[in-house]
Design a protein around this motif. Sequence first.
Motif, short mmCIF file in Angstrom:
data_model
loop_
_atom_site.label_atom_id
_atom_site.label_comp_id
_atom_site.label_asym_id
_atom_site.label_seq_id
_atom_site.Cartn_x
_atom_site.Cartn_y
_atom_site.Cartn_z
N HIS A 48 15.13 -6.19 26.76
CA HIS A 48 15.62 -6.00 28.13
C HIS A 48 16.36 -7.27 28.57
CE1 HIS A 48 15.73 -5.12 32.40
NE2 HIS A 48 15.45 -3.87 32.07
N THR A 230 21.52 1.15 26.69
CA THR A 230 21.10 0.35 25.54
C THR A 230 22.28 0.25 24.59
OG1 THR A 230 18.85 1.20 25.70
CG2 THR A 230 19.44 0.12 23.64
N THR A 249 21.90 -2.90 30.16
CA THR A 249 20.49 -3.08 30.49
C THR A 249 19.68 -3.64 29.32
OG1 THR A 249 20.74 -0.96 31.66
CG2 THR A 249 18.53 -1.94 31.62
N GLU A 250 19.93 -3.09 28.15
CA GLU A 250 19.06 -3.36 27.00
C GLU A 250 19.90 -3.52 25.73
OE1 GLU A 250 14.85 -0.93 27.17
OE2 GLU A 250 16.49 -0.06 26.05
N GLN A 252 19.61 -3.69 21.28
CA GLN A 252 18.79 -3.40 20.11
C GLN A 252 19.61 -3.77 18.89
OE1 GLN A 252 18.08 0.81 19.78
NE2 GLN A 252 16.67 0.62 18.06
#
Length: 274
Positions: A48, A230, A249-250, A252
Amino acid sequence: AKAEGRGTFCFFEQSMNDKVQARRAIEVDLRTALVRDELEVFYQPLFHLSAGQVGGFEALVRWRHPTRGLVSPAQFIPIAEELGLIVPLGEWVMIQACKEAVTWPRDIKVAVNLSPAQFRSNGLSKSIRRALNESGLPAGRLELEITESALLQDSEAVLATLHELRSLGIRIALDDFGTGYSSLSYLRSFPFDKLKIDQSFVREMGYRPDCQAIVVSVLGLAAELGMATTAEGVETEEQLEQLREFGCTEAQGYLFDRPRPAGEIRHWFAAKAN
Ligand code: C2E
Ligand code: CA
Ligand code: CA
Ligand code: CA
Protein backbone atom coordinates in the motif's frame (compact mmCIF):
# COMPACT_ATOMS: atom_id res chain seq x y z
CA ALA A 1 17.02 -27.81 -49.83
CA LYS A 2 14.24 -30.31 -50.22
CA ALA A 3 15.75 -32.75 -47.74
CA GLU A 4 16.32 -29.90 -45.36
CA GLY A 5 12.71 -28.87 -45.74
CA ARG A 6 11.52 -32.33 -44.96
CA GLY A 7 13.84 -32.51 -42.01
CA THR A 8 12.42 -29.29 -40.67
CA PHE A 9 8.94 -30.61 -41.11
CA CYS A 10 9.77 -33.82 -39.28
CA PHE A 11 11.30 -31.85 -36.49
CA PHE A 12 8.19 -29.69 -36.30
CA GLU A 13 5.95 -32.71 -36.27
CA GLN A 14 8.08 -34.28 -33.58
CA SER A 15 7.94 -31.22 -31.37
CA MET A 16 4.18 -30.97 -31.87
CA ASN A 17 3.94 -34.56 -30.79
CA ASP A 18 6.05 -33.85 -27.75
CA LYS A 19 3.79 -30.99 -26.85
CA VAL A 20 0.67 -33.10 -27.19
CA GLN A 21 2.23 -35.82 -25.07
CA ALA A 22 3.47 -33.42 -22.43
CA ARG A 23 -0.01 -32.01 -22.24
CA ARG A 24 -1.57 -35.47 -21.93
CA ALA A 25 0.82 -36.25 -19.12
CA ILE A 26 -0.12 -33.03 -17.34
CA GLU A 27 -3.82 -33.83 -17.80
CA VAL A 28 -3.47 -37.28 -16.30
CA ASP A 29 -1.38 -36.05 -13.37
CA LEU A 30 -3.56 -33.02 -12.73
CA ARG A 31 -6.57 -35.21 -12.09
CA THR A 32 -4.76 -36.76 -9.14
CA ALA A 33 -2.72 -33.74 -8.01
CA LEU A 34 -5.44 -32.57 -5.62
CA VAL A 35 -5.92 -35.90 -3.87
CA ARG A 36 -2.15 -36.43 -3.73
CA ASP A 37 -1.80 -33.08 -2.03
CA GLU A 38 0.66 -31.75 -4.63
CA LEU A 39 -0.83 -28.28 -4.89
CA GLU A 40 0.38 -25.43 -2.75
CA VAL A 41 -0.62 -21.79 -2.40
CA PHE A 42 2.06 -19.10 -2.55
CA TYR A 43 1.50 -15.50 -1.44
CA GLN A 44 2.80 -12.26 -2.96
CA PRO A 45 2.59 -8.94 -1.07
CA LEU A 46 0.38 -6.05 -2.15
CA PHE A 47 2.19 -2.94 -1.02
CA HIS A 48 0.00 0.00 0.00
CA LEU A 49 1.74 3.15 -1.24
CA SER A 50 0.39 5.86 1.08
CA ALA A 51 0.53 3.62 4.16
CA GLY A 52 4.04 2.57 3.15
CA GLN A 53 3.43 -1.02 4.13
CA VAL A 54 2.04 -4.36 3.00
CA GLY A 55 -1.78 -4.37 3.12
CA GLY A 56 -2.44 -7.85 1.81
CA PHE A 57 -1.27 -10.78 -0.25
CA GLU A 58 -2.41 -12.36 -3.49
CA ALA A 59 -2.83 -16.14 -3.34
CA LEU A 60 -1.15 -17.82 -6.33
CA VAL A 61 -1.40 -21.56 -6.75
CA ARG A 62 1.64 -23.78 -7.49
CA TRP A 63 1.94 -27.44 -8.35
CA ARG A 64 4.78 -29.40 -6.83
CA HIS A 65 4.95 -32.12 -9.43
CA PRO A 66 6.84 -35.24 -8.24
CA THR A 67 9.10 -35.24 -11.34
CA ARG A 68 8.58 -31.91 -13.11
CA GLY A 69 9.21 -29.78 -10.03
CA LEU A 70 7.33 -26.56 -9.48
CA VAL A 71 4.80 -26.09 -12.31
CA SER A 72 3.52 -22.59 -13.05
CA PRO A 73 -0.23 -21.93 -12.98
CA ALA A 74 0.08 -20.45 -16.48
CA GLN A 75 0.74 -24.03 -17.58
CA PHE A 76 -1.94 -25.92 -15.67
CA ILE A 77 -4.79 -23.48 -14.94
CA PRO A 78 -5.91 -23.45 -18.61
CA ILE A 79 -5.88 -27.26 -18.61
CA ALA A 80 -7.76 -27.40 -15.31
CA GLU A 81 -10.36 -25.09 -16.88
CA GLU A 82 -10.79 -27.34 -19.92
CA LEU A 83 -11.04 -30.50 -17.85
CA GLY A 84 -13.56 -28.99 -15.45
CA LEU A 85 -11.07 -29.41 -12.62
CA ILE A 86 -10.90 -25.69 -11.94
CA VAL A 87 -13.99 -25.80 -9.72
CA PRO A 88 -12.61 -28.24 -7.11
CA LEU A 89 -9.14 -26.69 -7.53
CA GLY A 90 -10.51 -23.18 -7.03
CA GLU A 91 -12.48 -24.26 -3.96
CA TRP A 92 -9.35 -25.81 -2.52
CA VAL A 93 -7.31 -22.63 -3.09
CA MET A 94 -10.08 -20.55 -1.51
CA ILE A 95 -10.22 -22.58 1.70
CA GLN A 96 -6.41 -22.72 1.96
CA ALA A 97 -6.10 -18.97 1.44
CA CYS A 98 -8.82 -18.16 4.01
CA LYS A 99 -7.32 -20.51 6.61
CA GLU A 100 -3.89 -19.01 6.07
CA ALA A 101 -5.02 -15.38 6.10
CA VAL A 102 -6.81 -15.83 9.41
CA THR A 103 -3.38 -16.44 11.02
CA TRP A 104 -2.06 -13.06 9.77
CA PRO A 105 -2.45 -9.71 11.57
CA ARG A 106 -6.03 -8.48 11.46
CA ASP A 107 -5.47 -5.63 9.03
CA ILE A 108 -3.98 -7.88 6.32
CA LYS A 109 -6.21 -8.99 3.45
CA VAL A 110 -5.98 -11.92 1.06
CA ALA A 111 -6.82 -11.78 -2.66
CA VAL A 112 -7.91 -14.96 -4.46
CA ASN A 113 -8.17 -15.43 -8.24
CA LEU A 114 -11.40 -16.77 -9.72
CA SER A 115 -11.73 -18.42 -13.14
CA PRO A 116 -14.69 -17.69 -15.39
CA ALA A 117 -15.70 -21.37 -15.17
CA GLN A 118 -16.21 -20.99 -11.42
CA PHE A 119 -19.01 -18.54 -12.13
CA ARG A 120 -20.64 -21.03 -14.47
CA SER A 121 -20.81 -23.64 -11.69
CA ASN A 122 -23.82 -22.69 -9.59
CA GLY A 123 -22.41 -23.10 -6.12
CA LEU A 124 -19.77 -20.35 -6.19
CA SER A 125 -21.11 -17.99 -3.56
CA LYS A 126 -22.13 -20.88 -1.35
CA SER A 127 -18.64 -22.39 -1.45
CA ILE A 128 -17.06 -19.01 -0.69
CA ARG A 129 -19.38 -18.53 2.29
CA ARG A 130 -18.42 -22.01 3.47
CA ALA A 131 -14.71 -21.15 3.21
CA LEU A 132 -15.28 -18.00 5.29
CA ASN A 133 -17.29 -19.91 7.90
CA GLU A 134 -14.87 -22.80 8.17
CA SER A 135 -11.82 -20.57 8.44
CA GLY A 136 -13.36 -17.81 10.53
CA LEU A 137 -11.96 -15.17 8.17
CA PRO A 138 -14.12 -12.02 8.18
CA ALA A 139 -15.55 -11.32 4.70
CA GLY A 140 -13.97 -7.87 4.77
CA ARG A 141 -10.52 -9.44 4.60
CA LEU A 142 -11.26 -11.38 1.41
CA GLU A 143 -10.83 -9.93 -2.04
CA LEU A 144 -11.74 -11.73 -5.26
CA GLU A 145 -9.85 -11.10 -8.48
CA ILE A 146 -11.83 -11.65 -11.65
CA THR A 147 -10.97 -10.96 -15.28
CA GLU A 148 -13.17 -9.41 -17.92
CA SER A 149 -13.61 -12.80 -19.55
CA ALA A 150 -15.74 -13.83 -16.54
CA LEU A 151 -18.15 -11.05 -17.43
CA LEU A 152 -18.35 -11.96 -21.12
CA GLN A 153 -20.52 -15.00 -20.57
CA ASP A 154 -24.04 -14.86 -19.18
CA SER A 155 -23.25 -11.55 -17.58
CA GLU A 156 -26.64 -11.25 -15.83
CA ALA A 157 -25.98 -14.32 -13.71
CA VAL A 158 -22.36 -13.32 -13.08
CA LEU A 159 -23.39 -9.83 -12.02
CA ALA A 160 -25.99 -11.25 -9.65
CA THR A 161 -23.35 -13.47 -8.04
CA LEU A 162 -20.92 -10.55 -7.75
CA HIS A 163 -23.56 -8.38 -6.10
CA GLU A 164 -24.37 -11.18 -3.67
CA LEU A 165 -20.70 -11.63 -2.72
CA ARG A 166 -20.17 -7.91 -2.40
CA SER A 167 -23.18 -7.60 -0.12
CA LEU A 168 -21.38 -9.98 2.27
CA GLY A 169 -18.54 -7.45 2.50
CA ILE A 170 -16.16 -9.21 0.10
CA ARG A 171 -14.20 -6.88 -2.18
CA ILE A 172 -14.14 -7.42 -5.93
CA ALA A 173 -11.14 -6.50 -8.07
CA LEU A 174 -11.02 -6.42 -11.85
CA ASP A 175 -7.79 -8.21 -12.77
CA ASP A 176 -5.50 -7.68 -15.80
CA PHE A 177 -7.26 -4.42 -16.61
CA GLY A 178 -6.52 -3.17 -20.10
CA THR A 179 -5.93 -6.53 -21.75
CA GLY A 180 -9.55 -7.31 -22.67
CA TYR A 181 -11.87 -5.77 -25.22
CA SER A 182 -14.44 -3.41 -23.78
CA SER A 183 -13.22 -2.64 -20.31
CA LEU A 184 -15.13 0.60 -19.94
CA SER A 185 -18.54 -0.98 -20.31
CA TYR A 186 -17.69 -3.38 -17.48
CA LEU A 187 -16.92 -0.46 -15.23
CA ARG A 188 -20.43 0.76 -15.89
CA SER A 189 -22.11 -2.57 -15.26
CA PHE A 190 -20.52 -3.41 -11.91
CA PRO A 191 -19.14 -1.36 -9.00
CA PHE A 192 -15.66 -2.86 -8.66
CA ASP A 193 -13.73 -2.01 -5.52
CA LYS A 194 -10.39 -2.17 -7.27
CA LEU A 195 -8.73 -2.16 -10.68
CA LYS A 196 -5.53 -4.09 -11.23
CA ILE A 197 -3.57 -2.57 -14.10
CA ASP A 198 -1.97 -5.28 -16.16
CA GLN A 199 1.78 -5.62 -15.90
CA SER A 200 2.27 -5.08 -19.64
CA PHE A 201 1.37 -1.39 -19.18
CA VAL A 202 3.52 -1.02 -16.09
CA ARG A 203 6.52 -2.61 -17.81
CA GLU A 204 6.43 -0.24 -20.79
CA MET A 205 5.41 2.85 -18.86
CA GLY A 206 9.00 4.10 -18.48
CA TYR A 207 9.94 4.19 -22.14
CA ARG A 208 6.61 4.41 -23.99
CA PRO A 209 4.74 7.68 -23.58
CA ASP A 210 1.51 6.05 -24.84
CA CYS A 211 1.66 3.39 -22.10
CA GLN A 212 2.35 6.06 -19.53
CA ALA A 213 -0.67 8.03 -20.80
CA ILE A 214 -2.86 4.93 -20.46
CA VAL A 215 -1.68 4.28 -16.90
CA VAL A 216 -2.24 7.92 -15.91
CA SER A 217 -5.73 7.91 -17.46
CA VAL A 218 -6.76 4.63 -15.90
CA LEU A 219 -5.56 5.75 -12.46
CA GLY A 220 -7.50 9.02 -12.87
CA LEU A 221 -10.62 7.24 -14.05
CA ALA A 222 -10.49 4.77 -11.16
CA ALA A 223 -10.09 7.59 -8.66
CA GLU A 224 -13.10 9.41 -10.19
CA LEU A 225 -15.15 6.25 -9.85
CA GLY A 226 -14.02 5.66 -6.27
CA MET A 227 -12.02 2.55 -7.00
CA ALA A 228 -8.64 1.60 -5.56
CA THR A 229 -5.86 0.66 -7.98
CA THR A 230 -3.08 -1.91 -8.00
CA ALA A 231 -0.21 -1.80 -10.46
CA GLU A 232 1.01 -5.29 -11.31
CA GLY A 233 4.54 -6.31 -12.20
CA VAL A 234 6.37 -3.43 -10.50
CA GLU A 235 10.06 -4.28 -10.77
CA THR A 236 11.97 -0.99 -10.51
CA GLU A 237 12.22 2.02 -8.20
CA GLU A 238 11.53 4.26 -11.21
CA GLN A 239 8.21 2.54 -11.85
CA LEU A 240 7.31 2.83 -8.18
CA GLU A 241 8.14 6.55 -8.11
CA GLN A 242 6.02 7.21 -11.19
CA LEU A 243 3.08 5.22 -9.84
CA ARG A 244 3.26 7.12 -6.58
CA GLU A 245 3.26 10.40 -8.48
CA PHE A 246 0.27 9.29 -10.57
CA GLY A 247 -1.75 8.42 -7.45
CA CYS A 248 -1.80 4.63 -7.61
CA THR A 249 -3.09 2.97 -4.41
CA GLU A 250 -1.11 -0.25 -4.34
CA ALA A 251 1.83 -1.90 -6.07
CA GLN A 252 2.72 -5.54 -6.56
CA GLY A 253 5.84 -6.99 -8.11
CA TYR A 254 9.32 -8.39 -7.71
CA LEU A 255 10.55 -5.01 -6.43
CA PHE A 256 8.78 -5.86 -3.15
CA ASP A 257 8.82 -9.64 -3.26
CA ARG A 258 7.99 -12.65 -5.37
CA PRO A 259 5.26 -15.11 -4.37
CA ARG A 260 6.40 -17.22 -1.40
CA PRO A 261 5.16 -20.29 0.49
CA ALA A 262 2.79 -19.71 3.41
CA GLY A 263 5.42 -20.65 5.98
CA GLU A 264 7.75 -17.88 4.86
CA ILE A 265 4.99 -15.28 5.18
CA ARG A 266 4.23 -16.53 8.69
CA HIS A 267 7.90 -16.24 9.65
CA TRP A 268 8.03 -12.76 8.20
CA PHE A 269 5.09 -11.67 10.38
CA ALA A 270 6.59 -13.36 13.42
CA ALA A 271 9.94 -11.62 12.89
CA LYS A 272 8.20 -8.28 12.41
CA ALA A 273 6.26 -8.71 15.65
CA ASN A 274 9.45 -9.26 17.66
P1 C2E B 1 -2.26 -12.98 -12.35
O1 C2E B 1 -3.50 -13.12 -11.55
O2 C2E B 1 -2.17 -11.81 -13.26
O3 C2E B 1 -1.08 -12.98 -11.28
C1 C2E B 1 0.08 -12.20 -11.39
C2 C2E B 1 1.22 -12.98 -11.99
O4 C2E B 1 2.32 -12.10 -12.19
C3 C2E B 1 1.74 -14.09 -11.09
O5 C2E B 1 2.19 -15.16 -11.93
C4 C2E B 1 2.93 -13.43 -10.40
O6 C2E B 1 3.88 -14.35 -9.92
C5 C2E B 1 3.47 -12.62 -11.56
N1 C2E B 1 4.26 -11.48 -11.09
C6 C2E B 1 4.15 -10.81 -9.94
N2 C2E B 1 5.04 -9.79 -9.87
C7 C2E B 1 5.73 -9.82 -11.01
C8 C2E B 1 6.81 -9.02 -11.54
O7 C2E B 1 7.29 -8.07 -10.92
N3 C2E B 1 7.27 -9.35 -12.77
C9 C2E B 1 6.76 -10.38 -13.49
N4 C2E B 1 7.28 -10.64 -14.69
N5 C2E B 1 5.75 -11.16 -13.03
C10 C2E B 1 5.24 -10.88 -11.80
P2 C2E B 1 1.86 -16.67 -11.58
O8 C2E B 1 1.92 -16.89 -10.10
O9 C2E B 1 2.72 -17.52 -12.45
O10 C2E B 1 0.35 -16.82 -12.03
C11 C2E B 1 -0.01 -16.71 -13.38
C12 C2E B 1 -1.50 -16.63 -13.54
O11 C2E B 1 -2.13 -17.86 -13.17
C13 C2E B 1 -2.16 -15.57 -12.66
O12 C2E B 1 -2.00 -14.31 -13.25
C14 C2E B 1 -3.58 -16.06 -12.66
O13 C2E B 1 -4.26 -15.66 -13.81
C15 C2E B 1 -3.41 -17.56 -12.68
N6 C2E B 1 -3.57 -18.11 -11.33
C16 C2E B 1 -2.67 -18.26 -10.34
N7 C2E B 1 -3.22 -18.81 -9.24
C17 C2E B 1 -4.53 -19.01 -9.54
C18 C2E B 1 -5.66 -19.56 -8.82
O14 C2E B 1 -5.58 -19.96 -7.64
N8 C2E B 1 -6.85 -19.61 -9.50
C19 C2E B 1 -6.98 -19.16 -10.78
N9 C2E B 1 -8.18 -19.24 -11.37
N10 C2E B 1 -5.96 -18.64 -11.48
C20 C2E B 1 -4.75 -18.57 -10.87
CA1 CA C 1 -4.61 -11.96 -10.14
CA1 CA D 1 -3.28 -9.86 -12.97
CA1 CA E 1 -1.98 -11.58 -15.74
